[in-house]
Every structure is written in structure tokens, then in C-alpha cells.
Design an enzyme around this catalytic site. Structure first.
Site, PDB file in Angstrom:
ATOM      1  N   ASP A 112       0.842  -1.197   0.000  1.00 51.56           N
ATOM      2  CA  ASP A 112       0.000   0.000   0.000  1.00 51.56           C
ATOM      3  C   ASP A 112       0.878   1.248   0.000  1.00 51.56           C
ATOM      4  O   ASP A 112       1.608   1.507   0.957  1.00 51.56           O
ATOM      5  CB  ASP A 112      -0.890  -0.024   1.246  1.00 51.56           C
ATOM      6  CG  ASP A 112      -1.947   1.064   1.257  1.00 51.56           C
ATOM      7  OD1 ASP A 112      -1.971   1.884   0.314  1.00 51.56           O
ATOM      8  OD2 ASP A 112      -2.758   1.093   2.213  1.00 51.56           O
ATOM      9  N   HIS A 166      -0.500   4.201  -0.104  1.00 49.14           N
ATOM     10  CA  HIS A 166      -1.294   5.037   0.812  1.00 49.14           C
ATOM     11  C   HIS A 166      -1.379   6.494   0.356  1.00 49.14           C
ATOM     12  O   HIS A 166      -1.600   7.395   1.148  1.00 49.14           O
ATOM     13  CB  HIS A 166      -0.703   4.975   2.223  1.00 49.14           C
ATOM     14  CG  HIS A 166      -1.739   5.015   3.312  1.00 49.14           C
ATOM     15  ND1 HIS A 166      -2.009   6.133   4.061  1.00 49.14           N
ATOM     16  CD2 HIS A 166      -2.571   4.049   3.774  1.00 49.14           C
ATOM     17  CE1 HIS A 166      -2.954   5.868   4.944  1.00 49.14           C
ATOM     18  NE2 HIS A 166      -3.321   4.608   4.787  1.00 49.14           N
ATOM     19  N   GLU A 191      -1.256  -0.697  -4.079  1.00 45.31           N
ATOM     20  CA  GLU A 191      -2.461   0.046  -3.731  1.00 45.31           C
ATOM     21  C   GLU A 191      -2.232   1.550  -3.643  1.00 45.31           C
ATOM     22  O   GLU A 191      -1.212   1.996  -3.115  1.00 45.31           O
ATOM     23  CB  GLU A 191      -2.995  -0.468  -2.388  1.00 45.31           C
ATOM     24  CG  GLU A 191      -4.253   0.238  -1.915  1.00 45.31           C
ATOM     25  CD  GLU A 191      -4.805  -0.366  -0.640  1.00 45.31           C
ATOM     26  OE1 GLU A 191      -5.464   0.367   0.115  1.00 45.31           O
ATOM     27  OE2 GLU A 191      -4.584  -1.573  -0.395  1.00 45.31           O
ATOM     28  N   GLU A 197     -10.375   3.173  -1.890  1.00 44.20           N
ATOM     29  CA  GLU A 197     -10.910   3.319  -0.540  1.00 44.20           C
ATOM     30  C   GLU A 197     -11.403   4.732  -0.264  1.00 44.20           C
ATOM     31  O   GLU A 197     -12.176   4.952   0.661  1.00 44.20           O
ATOM     32  CB  GLU A 197      -9.870   2.919   0.500  1.00 44.20           C
ATOM     33  CG  GLU A 197      -8.683   3.851   0.608  1.00 44.20           C
ATOM     34  CD  GLU A 197      -7.633   3.339   1.583  1.00 44.20           C
ATOM     35  OE1 GLU A 197      -7.405   3.998   2.610  1.00 44.20           O
ATOM     36  OE2 GLU A 197      -7.056   2.270   1.320  1.00 44.20           O
ATOM     37  N   ASP A 236     -15.151   1.004   0.069  1.00 42.55           N
ATOM     38  CA  ASP A 236     -15.372   0.735   1.482  1.00 42.55           C
ATOM     39  C   ASP A 236     -16.875   0.745   1.738  1.00 42.55           C
ATOM     40  O   ASP A 236     -17.541   1.744   1.468  1.00 42.55           O
ATOM     41  CB  ASP A 236     -14.661   1.799   2.332  1.00 42.55           C
ATOM     42  CG  ASP A 236     -14.662   1.483   3.807  1.00 42.55           C
ATOM     43  OD1 ASP A 236     -15.764   1.195   4.339  1.00 42.55           O
ATOM     44  OD2 ASP A 236     -13.600   1.539   4.429  1.00 42.55           O
ATOM     45  N   HIS A 273     -12.278  -2.385   0.898  1.00 43.95           N
ATOM     46  CA  HIS A 273     -11.494  -1.824   1.997  1.00 43.95           C
ATOM     47  C   HIS A 273     -12.271  -2.028   3.293  1.00 43.95           C
ATOM     48  O   HIS A 273     -13.458  -1.748   3.360  1.00 43.95           O
ATOM     49  CB  HIS A 273     -11.313  -0.328   1.714  1.00 43.95           C
ATOM     50  CG  HIS A 273     -10.537   0.423   2.743  1.00 43.95           C
ATOM     51  ND1 HIS A 273     -11.138   1.319   3.605  1.00 43.95           N
ATOM     52  CD2 HIS A 273      -9.212   0.454   3.030  1.00 43.95           C
ATOM     53  CE1 HIS A 273     -10.211   1.872   4.381  1.00 43.95           C
ATOM     54  NE2 HIS A 273      -9.035   1.366   4.060  1.00 43.95           N
TER      55      HIS A 273
END
Length: 381
Positions: free
Chosen positions: A183, A185, A209, A235, A257, A284
Site C-alpha cells: 500500500d 497510501h 495500492e 478506498e 469501502d 477496503h
């Protein structure tokens, strides 16, 4: 039978549960957790309650349409999270009313178990191997790790080498038969992410990700074209309209999500949209038990579901753990790294209302940490 009461209950560590009770005493639960904004989302749920009370709880799609489209200003994470929790609770009620799990109302199961992965950090390289070993010990066959902690705007040689070293450490523990997802992020610029991806390819990450922040998804196609590693994102996208550009850009995996992106109703549509673009869905869910149960109900009935994130036993859940709020932990037990098909009515779990109300009374607002670069400017968390 009508909706008699809608409540938003914030609980540790940073979650928001939604409780809907009908005039004949049936209760459904949803999760509207929006990390760092639980109190704001709770206010939105309370405003939506003014519309819902007195209405038929079975008109789930009509309620979704009204709550998302009847006002001039629409969308965004706060309103979408409030709708998500309400939507989950209404589906829970519908399943309980019918005496069947939600996935049966959605067309029935297409699989018997759902592969799961756990999060193992990655900010601190000294902890990666130990955290991964702990996840393997509970039977998981896949993990996800952060590529880095705070990342400079134009990643240095040392920073990129550090990412590769941490992923290599993970691969050593996992071996060739288990998977590690990485990830980014949103901490990386496109240029730095493009430099990193080829360095990671020999380690065969399961996916890469969020290589860019969601407001820069207009450039994600350049990331997709950079690497053979599957690119995942989503997400921080909240509707099928927001997912359409990234799917057209060629991402392999979308990660809506269920507590942010419109609940069960909208994520089902996002999954269908992804299927039409030959993409998989991996929702997510570093959240609580209700969000996880909702994810699993969707997963059991979605052909292009890949894997499910979950945070059972994760070290960052301080103050409460996922299973602290359920009466019976058996439905959320790992079996060979998977969740078995949920068979209970509604979302398939029983919430410990006394524990939830006790936690709500002790609620303290949680906020993301604020990171800064060496020059004092704000850094992506």
C-alpha cells in the site's frame, strides 16, 4: 411496520455504529465509520433520521435514492458514510425479517468461503517480519503492508531501497505460496511511484495500492501502464461515478469501502461496473465487525470478488477490538485463512448492544496523526 428509531453510536477505537429499530421491535445494525469524522457523520445520520422515522424499512432502494439525491448538495465522504451505515442496517433488518442472510436476498451465494488478508504495517521495518509471522500463525495466506512511513516528495535512493528491503523481508517470511500486497497510501507522487514499481516486480506483490491520492486519479493510467503489478485503488472513492474513470484507466482491483461508498446497495453496483471492465473487487475494511459482515455478504454473492481486508487482532486497534462488539465470534472465525459462508439472518452476526452502549458513553474523538516533512510542510499520512 415502520422505522421507529435511528441512532448513531460512536465507539472505540474510531468506529460509528448505526442502530435502526422498527415499530414492532426488530433491530438492524450498520456501520458508518469514517475515521476521524465519527461525530460529524453521527450528525448526518441524525439528520437523515428525520426523514426515515415513520417510513417502511423494506423500501431500501427508495431510501437510498432519497438520501443520496433529494438534496441539491450531494456526495462526499461524510454524507456517503452516513448513508452507508443506514443502508447496511436496512439490509440487516430485511434479512432478519425474512430469516435469511443478506446474500440470499442479493441472489444467493456464488462461493462458500472468502479469502482474507490482514494488515501488518510497514512504516517500521523492524516490525514487518514479526507482524507477518503473527498473521501467518492465525492461518492467513495474505497480508498487506505499507510501503513506507512518511515519504519525501521525490523519493530518495535510501527511501526506495528501504521499501524494497521491507517487501523483500515480507516475501522471505511468506514464501512463494502466500501473498503480500503493498500500500503506497497516497504518500507517493506519480513520478516516485513509477520509479518504485519496477523495483518491486521481482518480489511479485499481490497488488500495488493507491499509488496516487484520489484527487489525482486522472493520472493513474500512467501508473497502470508503468508496471505488470496489478494496480488497486478506491478506498477514498464514494460512488460508481467516481470509480468509472479509474476503471477506464485500467486498474485491476477496486477497493470500495462499504462504510464510505454507499453501503451494500452502491458497492453491489460498483462491483458490477468493475466486472464490466474485467476488474476485481477487494473491499477496503480496516473497520469494525458490522462493516466486515456487510463486506462478506456482498462478497458471497459477487462473482468478481478477489479477497477481503479485515482487522481482527490488528495491533493498531487500541481501546477495542473487532470481536469485542459481537455476542458470538464463531461466524467471523478464520478457517484456513478464509471466512466461511455466513448463515445467520441479516448480516449474519449478533451485536452486543450493552457493550456498544457502554463504549458510546465513553467515546473520545479520534483523529489522524499529522505528519510533516523536514521543511515543516504537511506530509501525506
Amino acid at each position: 411496520m415502520t422505522i421507529a428509531r435511528v441512532e448513531a453510536l460512536p465507539v472505540a477505537p474510531r468506529w460509528l455504529f448505526v442502530r435502526i429499530e422498527t415499530s414492532d421491535g426488530l433491530v438492524g445494525w450498520g456501520e458508518a465509520s469514517l475515521e476521524g469524522y465519527a461525530d460529524v457523520v453521527a450528525a448526518a445520520v441524525e439528520q437523515f433520521a428525520g426523514y426515515l422515522v415513520g417510513k417502511d424499512p423494506m423500501r431500501i432502494e427508495d431510501h437510498w435514492q432519497v438520501l443520496t439525491k433529494s438534496q441539491f448538495y450531494r456526495g462526499g465522504p461524510v454524507l456517503s458514510s452516513a448513508v452507508s451505515g443506514i443502508d447496511q442496517a436496512l439490509w440487516d433488518l430485511a434479512g432478519r425479517r425474512a430469516g435469511v442472510p443478506v446474500h440470499e436476498l442479493l441472489g444467493g451465494a456464488v462461493r462458500d468461503r472468502i479469502r482474507a488478508y490482514g494488515w501488518v504495517g510497514g512504516d517500521d521495518p523492524s516490525q514487518v517480519a514479526d507482524h507477518i509471522s503473527a498473521q501467518v500463525e492465525v492461518g492467513l495466506t495474505a497480508v498487506k503492508m505499507n510501503a513506507s512511513g512518511r515519504m519525501s516528495r521525490n523519493g530518495s535512493v535510501a527511501e526506495l531501497d528501504g521499501v524494497v528491503a521491507r517487501v523483500a523481508s515480507a516475501r522471505e517470511v511468506l514464501g512463494p505460496d502466500r501473498d503480500v500486497a503493498v500500500d503506497l497510501h497516497g504518500r507517493f507522487t506519480l513520478a516516485t511511484a513509477r520509479r518504485l514499481a519496477p523495483l518491486l516486480e521481482p518480489l511479485h506483490p499481490f497488488f500495488l495500492e493507491e499509488p496516487v491520492v484520489p484527487e489525482n486519479t486522472h493520472v493513474i493510467e500512467r501508473m497502470v501502464d508503468t508496471t505488470s503489478i496489478p494496480i488497486a485503488t478506491g478506498e477514498r472513492l464514494y460512488s460508481r461515478q467516481e470509480f468509472l474513470p479509474v476503471l477506464r484507466a485500467g486498474v485491476a482491483i477496486v477497493q470500495p469501502d462499504l462504510s464510505h461508498a454507499g453501503g451494500i446497495s452502491e458497492v453491489r453496483r460498483i462491483a458490477a461496473l468493475a466486472e464490466a471492465h474485467d476488474a476485481m473487487i477487494a473491499p477496503h475494511c480496516p473497520l469494525g465487525p458490522i462493516a466486515l459482515a456487510a463486506c462478506l455478504q456482498v462478497a458471497f454473492t459477487t462473482p468478481n470478488h478477489l479477497i477481503q481486508e479485515q482487522s481482527i487482532g490488528i495491533h493498531y486497534n487500541k481501546g477495542a477490538e473487532v470481536l469485542d462488539y459481537v455476542m458470538d465470534t464463531e461466524p467471523l472465525k478464520f478457517v484456513d485463512g478464509c471466512f466461511e459462508r455466513l448463515t445467520g439472518p441479516g448480516l449474519g452476526i449478533e451485536i452486543d448492544e450493552a457493550a456498544v452502549r457502554d463504549a458510546a458513553r465513553r467515546w473520545k474523538t479520534w483523529q489522524n496523526p499529522i505528519w510533516r516533512h523536514a521543511d515543516g510542510s504537511l506530509a501525506e499520512w
